[in-house]
Design a protein around this motif. Structure first.
Motif, PDB file in Angstrom:
ATOM      1  N   VAL A 337       0.844  -1.207   0.000  1.00 61.19           N
ATOM      2  CA  VAL A 337       0.000   0.000   0.000  1.00 61.19           C
ATOM      3  C   VAL A 337       0.872   1.247   0.000  1.00 61.19           C
ATOM      4  N   ILE A 338       1.939   1.228   0.806  1.00 65.66           N
ATOM      5  CA  ILE A 338       2.879   2.357   0.837  1.00 65.66           C
ATOM      6  C   ILE A 338       3.524   2.542  -0.540  1.00 65.66           C
ATOM      7  N   GLY A 339       3.892   1.421  -1.175  1.00 64.67           N
ATOM      8  CA  GLY A 339       4.482   1.477  -2.518  1.00 64.67           C
ATOM      9  C   GLY A 339       3.529   2.086  -3.534  1.00 64.67           C
ATOM     10  N   ALA A 340       2.251   1.693  -3.459  1.00 67.92           N
ATOM     11  CA  ALA A 340       1.251   2.224  -4.382  1.00 67.92           C
ATOM     12  C   ALA A 340       1.033   3.721  -4.154  1.00 67.92           C
ATOM     13  N   ILE A 341       0.956   4.126  -2.878  1.00 67.50           N
ATOM     14  CA  ILE A 341       0.786   5.554  -2.555  1.00 67.50           C
ATOM     15  C   ILE A 341       2.006   6.345  -3.001  1.00 67.50           C
ATOM     16  N   PHE A 342       3.192   5.777  -2.791  1.00 65.26           N
ATOM     17  CA  PHE A 342       4.440   6.433  -3.200  1.00 65.26           C
ATOM     18  C   PHE A 342       4.413   6.734  -4.698  1.00 65.26           C
ATOM     19  N   MET A 343       4.046   5.733  -5.504  1.00 71.06           N
ATOM     20  CA  MET A 343       3.988   5.920  -6.950  1.00 71.06           C
ATOM     21  C   MET A 343       2.917   6.932  -7.333  1.00 71.06           C
ATOM     22  N   GLY A 344       1.780   6.884  -6.625  1.00 76.14           N
ATOM     23  CA  GLY A 344       0.697   7.825  -6.903  1.00 76.14           C
ATOM     24  C   GLY A 344       1.100   9.259  -6.617  1.00 76.14           C
ATOM     25  N   VAL A 345       1.748   9.475  -5.465  1.00 78.67           N
ATOM     26  CA  VAL A 345       2.190  10.826  -5.090  1.00 78.67           C
ATOM     27  C   VAL A 345       3.251  11.317  -6.065  1.00 78.67           C
ATOM     28  N   LEU A 346       4.165  10.423  -6.449  1.00 77.29           N
ATOM     29  CA  LEU A 346       5.234  10.777  -7.379  1.00 77.29           C
ATOM     30  C   LEU A 346       4.653  11.222  -8.726  1.00 77.29           C
ATOM     31  N   ASN A 347       3.734  10.415  -9.262  1.00 75.92           N
ATOM     32  CA  ASN A 347       3.100  10.741 -10.545  1.00 75.92           C
ATOM     33  C   ASN A 347       2.289  12.021 -10.464  1.00 75.92           C
ATOM     34  N   ASN A 348       1.445  12.116  -9.428  1.00 71.25           N
ATOM     35  CA  ASN A 348       0.563  13.265  -9.287  1.00 71.25           C
ATOM     36  C   ASN A 348       1.345  14.541  -9.051  1.00 71.25           C
ATOM     37  N   GLY A 349       2.354  14.464  -8.192  1.00 72.55           N
ATOM     38  CA  GLY A 349       3.160  15.645  -7.891  1.00 72.55           C
ATOM     39  C   GLY A 349       3.890  16.161  -9.114  1.00 72.55           C
ATOM     40  N   MET A 350       4.482  15.246  -9.890  1.00 72.87           N
ATOM     41  CA  MET A 350       5.196  15.660 -11.094  1.00 72.87           C
ATOM     42  C   MET A 350       4.240  16.222 -12.143  1.00 72.87           C
ATOM     43  N   SER A 351       3.024  15.653 -12.227  1.00 69.17           N
ATOM     44  CA  SER A 351       2.036  16.153 -13.187  1.00 69.17           C
ATOM     45  C   SER A 351       1.603  17.573 -12.836  1.00 69.17           C
ATOM     46  N   ILE A 352       1.348  17.818 -11.554  1.00 73.06           N
ATOM     47  CA  ILE A 352       0.931  19.158 -11.107  1.00 73.06           C
ATOM     48  C   ILE A 352       2.039  20.181 -11.394  1.00 73.06           C
ATOM     49  N   MET A 353       3.292  19.746 -11.223  1.00 69.96           N
ATOM     50  CA  MET A 353       4.418  20.651 -11.453  1.00 69.96           C
ATOM     51  C   MET A 353       4.729  20.833 -12.931  1.00 69.96           C
ATOM     52  N   GLY A 354       4.006  20.097 -13.789  1.00 70.23           N
ATOM     53  CA  GLY A 354       4.188  20.254 -15.229  1.00 70.23           C
ATOM     54  C   GLY A 354       5.420  19.565 -15.783  1.00 70.23           C
TER      55      GLY A 354
END
Length: 385
Positions: A337-354
């Motif tokens: 679950v931590i691994g899945a959240i980690f990947m989600g935050v990484l993807n989402n954060g980079m997308s928001i930052m463009g």
């Protein structure tokens, strides 16, 4: 000092998740932790958690993986669209049929892997092509859309708030209840261990861990309460995580997975039916793929021929980033679950930052390599010590 180092080593990915969340929260000027974005994170990565839990079961048996899960998601989604939208069949009957199809696919693949002993990589690679082809045949290359609202509400709605107001009080109450259950379970666990004479975890570290977990849960439910409340999809994910977390740690069949992953020959000699364990692991993987498919068609409100593309890679990545060993026998559901959240935050954060999507793939690839390298190097050092 040694205990602190061991504690840090055991929770390295949790620490990494906190650090990366703080970094992206600052980098996105707080957008990452806006209530609406947190809700989106849950809905966007729900399927990853479900698939990663199933993939963990396969990996535990000896480093085996399932490459067909994305294609199974596409096929089950296509069947769901055909039954629910085109044929207007009862949604509950349609859901049961979709889950049954997932189980049958697992039986087919599990038979070749467990009893004929064809390598899982080959069988599931064949399944990747086979089930994608069947999905294209079922859909005739077209997309089925506009699922009925009573189906969409099963996955896209929120727990209703009995109190009127802008803030969803029920969401916070759910968080409080969850925290009370966690505290009660910790107390019961310590009492049982003490009674049986087992070594107890340091009380201070237990308190710190419990307070930290409860703090995160309360913070999450308060954040959700500021938007629409507690998502139904989060309830489904919680049920999956609790059931499989209990199964892998508290049941005899669950411990068989770790025994088989540690040494299959020794497990077989000790009386464990290793073929059956391997067979059920792949049946379970396809069943959870069907669950993920039902979630995905509700989220996208469509069943498309391209659905599920690269889902297997995301699930495998979440497992290894979450601490599962590439050799099998090591890994936990909370870690996944931590691994899945980690990947989600990484993807989402980079997308928001463009950040460019190609750069995102480079970063995720490096993170996955680093996680597996850490596992391999740690094992080598422990053997040499």
């Amino acid at each position: 000092m040694v205990k602190a180092r061991e504690l840090l080593k055991k929770n390295i990915m949790l620490v990494a998740l906190v650090v990366i969340t703080i970094i992206f929260a600052i980098g996105t000027e707080g957008t990452l932790l806006v209530p609406q974005n947190v809700t989106n994170l849950i809905s966007q990565n729900g399927y990853v958690v479900v698939l990663a839990v199933g993939m963990l079961i396969c990996i535990l048996t000896g480093g085996n993986i399932d490459l067909s899960v994305g294609s199974v998601v596409a096929l089950v989604g296509a069947i769901a669209g055909t039954l629910i939208v085109n044929m207007e069949l009862n949604i509950w009957l349609s859901i049961l049929i979709c889950l049954a199809v997932g189980i049958l696919i697992g039986v087919w693949q599990g038979f070749w892997i467990a009893f004929v002993r064809i390598p899982a990589f080959i069988v599931t690679l064949a399944g990747m092509m086979l089930w994608r082809g069947v999905a294209l045949i079922v859909l005739d290359g077209l997309t089925i859309s506009n699922f009925p609202q009573n189906y969409l509400k099963l996955f896209n709605s929120y727990v209703p708030d009995v109190f009127e107001g802008e803030f969803n009080v029920v969401s916070v109450l759910i968080g409080v209840v969850i925290c009370l259950v966690i505290i009660a379970l910790q107390i019961i666990s310590r009492i049982n261990k003490k009674r049986k004479g087992y070594e107890l975890e340091n009380l201070i570290s237990t308190l710190i861990k419990t307070v930290a977990i409860c703090g995160v849960i309360i913070a999450l439910t308060v954040t959700l309460g500021r938007h629409n409340g507690f998502p139904m999809i989060l309830i489904l994910l919680s049920v999956v995580v609790i059931i499989y977390g209990y199964y892998t740690t508290k049941t005899v069949p669950g411990r068989y997975l770790y025994a088989m992953g540690g040494n299959e020959k020794a497990a077989k000699l000790s009386g464990i039916k290793t073929n059956k364990v391997l067979f059920l692991a792949y049946v379970n993987m396809s069943f959870l793929s069907a669950v993920a498919a039902l979630m995905c068609v509700a989220r996208f409100n469509s069943a498309a021929p391209t659905a599920g593309t690269n889902y297997e890679l995301v699930a495998i990545g979440a497992c290894f980033i979450g601490g599962a060993s590439a050799y099998g026998g090591i890994g936990t559901v909370p870690g996944v679950v931590i691994g899945a959240i980690f990947m989600g935050v990484l993807n989402n954060g980079m997308s928001i930052m463009g950040i460019d999507s190609n750069v995102q793939k480079v970063v995720l690839g490096l993170v996955l390599l680093a996680a597996v390298a850490f596992d391999v190097i740690s094992k080598r050092r422990s053997k040499n010590a």
